[in-house]
Design a protein around this motif. Structure first.
Motif, PDB file in Angstrom:
ATOM      1  N   LEU A  86       0.620  -1.163   0.002  1.00 46.52           N
ATOM      2  CA  LEU A  86       0.150   0.110   0.116  1.00 46.52           C
ATOM      3  C   LEU A  86       0.923   1.114   0.110  1.00 46.52           C
ATOM      4  O   LEU A  86       1.942   1.242   0.355  1.00 46.52           O
ATOM      5  CB  LEU A  86      -0.876   0.044   1.185  1.00 46.52           C
ATOM      6  CG  LEU A  86      -1.710  -1.253   1.476  1.00 46.52           C
ATOM      7  CD1 LEU A  86      -2.450  -1.136   2.747  1.00 46.52           C
ATOM      8  CD2 LEU A  86      -2.639  -1.259   0.231  1.00 46.52           C
ATOM      9  N   PRO A  87       0.346   2.393  -0.381  1.00 45.43           N
ATOM     10  CA  PRO A  87       1.183   3.426  -0.498  1.00 45.43           C
ATOM     11  C   PRO A  87       1.583   4.037   0.900  1.00 45.43           C
ATOM     12  O   PRO A  87       2.469   4.916   0.951  1.00 45.43           O
ATOM     13  CB  PRO A  87       0.067   4.758  -1.202  1.00 45.43           C
ATOM     14  CG  PRO A  87      -0.593   3.754  -2.074  1.00 45.43           C
ATOM     15  CD  PRO A  87      -1.148   2.282  -1.245  1.00 45.43           C
ATOM     16  N   THR A  88       0.774   3.583   1.861  1.00 50.57           N
ATOM     17  CA  THR A  88       0.978   4.165   3.165  1.00 50.57           C
ATOM     18  C   THR A  88       2.127   3.074   3.742  1.00 50.57           C
ATOM     19  O   THR A  88       2.385   3.500   4.985  1.00 50.57           O
ATOM     20  CB  THR A  88      -0.205   4.085   4.001  1.00 50.57           C
ATOM     21  OG1 THR A  88      -0.896   2.781   4.011  1.00 50.57           O
ATOM     22  CG2 THR A  88      -1.252   5.161   3.609  1.00 50.57           C
ATOM     23  N   ASP A  89       2.340   1.819   3.525  1.00 51.18           N
ATOM     24  CA  ASP A  89       3.373   0.995   3.937  1.00 51.18           C
ATOM     25  C   ASP A  89       4.787   1.954   3.940  1.00 51.18           C
ATOM     26  O   ASP A  89       5.280   2.419   3.003  1.00 51.18           O
ATOM     27  CB  ASP A  89       3.252   0.082   3.130  1.00 51.18           C
ATOM     28  CG  ASP A  89       2.235  -1.033   3.445  1.00 51.18           C
ATOM     29  OD1 ASP A  89       1.435  -0.749   4.151  1.00 51.18           O
ATOM     30  OD2 ASP A  89       1.818  -1.805   2.311  1.00 51.18           O
ATOM     31  N   ASP A  90       5.587   1.373   4.858  1.00 52.06           N
ATOM     32  CA  ASP A  90       6.862   1.884   4.899  1.00 52.06           C
ATOM     33  C   ASP A  90       7.837   0.802   3.946  1.00 52.06           C
ATOM     34  O   ASP A  90       7.228  -0.032   3.705  1.00 52.06           O
ATOM     35  CB  ASP A  90       7.736   1.939   6.404  1.00 52.06           C
ATOM     36  CG  ASP A  90       7.340   0.881   7.044  1.00 52.06           C
ATOM     37  OD1 ASP A  90       7.508  -0.327   6.652  1.00 52.06           O
ATOM     38  OD2 ASP A  90       7.572   1.017   8.405  1.00 52.06           O
ATOM     39  N   LEU A  91       9.194   1.051   3.937  1.00 46.37           N
ATOM     40  CA  LEU A  91       9.941   0.109   3.023  1.00 46.37           C
ATOM     41  C   LEU A  91      10.031  -1.289   3.665  1.00 46.37           C
ATOM     42  O   LEU A  91       9.924  -2.098   2.900  1.00 46.37           O
ATOM     43  CB  LEU A  91      11.329   0.702   2.916  1.00 46.37           C
ATOM     44  CG  LEU A  91      12.232   0.159   1.877  1.00 46.37           C
ATOM     45  CD1 LEU A  91      11.634  -0.185   0.654  1.00 46.37           C
ATOM     46  CD2 LEU A  91      13.579   0.761   1.879  1.00 46.37           C
ATOM     47  N   ASP A  92      10.157  -1.357   5.176  1.00 45.09           N
ATOM     48  CA  ASP A  92      10.285  -2.560   5.632  1.00 45.09           C
ATOM     49  C   ASP A  92       9.060  -3.231   5.374  1.00 45.09           C
ATOM     50  O   ASP A  92       9.010  -4.722   5.147  1.00 45.09           O
ATOM     51  CB  ASP A  92      10.593  -2.466   7.135  1.00 45.09           C
ATOM     52  CG  ASP A  92      12.052  -1.957   7.453  1.00 45.09           C
ATOM     53  OD1 ASP A  92      12.840  -2.213   6.528  1.00 45.09           O
ATOM     54  OD2 ASP A  92      12.168  -1.424   8.480  1.00 45.09           O
ATOM     55  N   GLU A  93       8.037  -2.886   5.552  1.00 44.67           N
ATOM     56  CA  GLU A  93       6.650  -3.413   5.368  1.00 44.67           C
ATOM     57  C   GLU A  93       6.476  -3.854   3.905  1.00 44.67           C
ATOM     58  O   GLU A  93       5.986  -5.014   3.639  1.00 44.67           O
ATOM     59  CB  GLU A  93       5.457  -2.796   5.797  1.00 44.67           C
ATOM     60  CG  GLU A  93       4.030  -3.229   5.659  1.00 44.67           C
ATOM     61  CD  GLU A  93       3.948  -4.291   6.599  1.00 44.67           C
ATOM     62  OE1 GLU A  93       3.142  -5.203   6.545  1.00 44.67           O
ATOM     63  OE2 GLU A  93       4.860  -4.587   7.638  1.00 44.67           O
ATOM     64  N   ALA A  94       6.952  -3.234   3.043  1.00 45.03           N
ATOM     65  CA  ALA A  94       7.018  -3.593   1.514  1.00 45.03           C
ATOM     66  C   ALA A  94       7.910  -4.629   1.150  1.00 45.03           C
ATOM     67  O   ALA A  94       7.418  -5.635   0.518  1.00 45.03           O
ATOM     68  CB  ALA A  94       7.331  -2.265   0.687  1.00 45.03           C
ATOM     69  N   TYR A  95       8.865  -4.685   1.822  1.00 48.01           N
ATOM     70  CA  TYR A  95       9.919  -5.700   1.839  1.00 48.01           C
ATOM     71  C   TYR A  95       9.201  -7.216   2.357  1.00 48.01           C
ATOM     72  O   TYR A  95       9.313  -8.236   1.632  1.00 48.01           O
ATOM     73  CB  TYR A  95      11.055  -5.503   2.502  1.00 48.01           C
ATOM     74  CG  TYR A  95      12.437  -4.916   1.789  1.00 48.01           C
ATOM     75  CD1 TYR A  95      12.558  -4.984   0.494  1.00 48.01           C
ATOM     76  CD2 TYR A  95      13.051  -4.048   2.482  1.00 48.01           C
ATOM     77  CE1 TYR A  95      13.611  -4.285  -0.254  1.00 48.01           C
ATOM     78  CE2 TYR A  95      14.205  -3.348   2.024  1.00 48.01           C
ATOM     79  CZ  TYR A  95      14.158  -3.260   0.567  1.00 48.01           C
ATOM     80  OH  TYR A  95      15.246  -2.732   0.012  1.00 48.01           O
ATOM     81  N   LYS A  96       8.621  -6.940   3.365  1.00 44.59           N
ATOM     82  CA  LYS A  96       7.999  -8.192   3.997  1.00 44.59           C
ATOM     83  C   LYS A  96       6.722  -8.760   3.211  1.00 44.59           C
ATOM     84  O   LYS A  96       6.686  -9.713   2.796  1.00 44.59           O
ATOM     85  CB  LYS A  96       7.210  -7.704   5.408  1.00 44.59           C
ATOM     86  CG  LYS A  96       6.653  -8.982   6.097  1.00 44.59           C
ATOM     87  CD  LYS A  96       5.977  -8.191   7.306  1.00 44.59           C
ATOM     88  CE  LYS A  96       5.306  -9.462   8.248  1.00 44.59           C
ATOM     89  NZ  LYS A  96       4.980  -9.031   9.632  1.00 44.59           N
TER      90      LYS A  96
END
Length: 239
Positions: free
Chosen positions: A219-229
């Motif tokens: 999601l656009p609101t996710d930070d990079l760590d969450e995007a990696y996960k």
């Protein structure tokens, strides 16, 4: 090596008689052919005209996947193998001791006088190594069709005299001196630079663009760590 021993139009070209030939496995026989001719050869079947006919026939034959025909203009029949049976001392008796002045790449010249026989053998060896592989396939464009290989598609072998005069070390030093490192900023992203995190996250989102990631959709609101996960949970093993 012995072009006088065959009737080229029977072997290759539109009127060839070998269409029904099969390999040991039962599949149709395909081949890649390289031929070396001597420009001063006057034997029937081995003249420059015969070389041109062979080249035309190879180009017309659907079984021939690649071909190269070369004429060494100043050579006579048998030039490529006439010294193979000689002792080493006899082969090199006319070559000066300073065959390579000051070592490879020295300020002198690399001598290849009377070396067209070696060139012919090297071409043959390279061709066979390319097209007789067993464990790894031969890939890429064929020499006869590659637009960047025009010098190998012409029938006359290029004159190597200028190569004999090259200052190899000078060329290397010039290339090193002229080299300028230009980073490819359009592709390289430092993931440890926080200013680049948003751009990197956009790349990760593009990986999911064609798939339904479900609950793992970035999601656009996710930070990079969450995007990696999420990208890893979606089955993309990027790092």
């Amino acid at each position: 090596w012995y072009p006088t021993r065959y009737n080229v139009t029977n072997l290759f070209g539109l009127s060839q008689r070998g269409t029904g030939l099969k390999s040991s496995s039962g599949s149709s026989t395909n081949m890649s052919v390289m031929a070396i001719f001597a420009g001063k050869d006057d034997l029937a079947g081995a003249t420059q005209e015969d070389a041109a006919l062979l080249q035309d026939c190879l180009a017309q034959d659907s079984r021939v996947k690649d071909h190269m025909v070369k004429i060494f203009a100043d050579q006579e029949h048998g030039f490529a193998h006439m010294n193979l049976g000689k002792n080493l001392e006899d082969q090199f008796q006319d070559i000066p001791e300073d065959f390579v002045d000051e070592g490879f790449g020295g300020s002198g010249r690399v001598g290849i006088d009377n070396g067209e026989a070696e060139v012919a053998c090297l071409l043959s060896t390279a061709w066979m190594e390319t097209y007789s592989r067993v464990f790894l396939p031969t890939v890429g464009s064929t020499i006869s069709q590659d637009e960047k290989e025009g010098k190998w598609q012409t029938i006359q072998m290029q004159n190597l005299t200028e190569n004999n005069l090259r200052d190899i070390r000078g060329e290397i030093e010039k290339a090193l001196n002229d080299f300028e490192y230009v980073p490819d900023l359009s592709r390289k992203i430092d993931r440890f630079d926080e200013d680049e995190h948003e751009k990197l996250k956009q790349f990760l989102m593009e990986y999911q663009a064609t798939d339904d990631a479900g609950e793992n959709k970035i999601l656009p609101t996710d930070d990079l760590d969450e995007a990696y996960k999420k990208i890893q949970q979606s089955g993309f093993d990027l790092w």
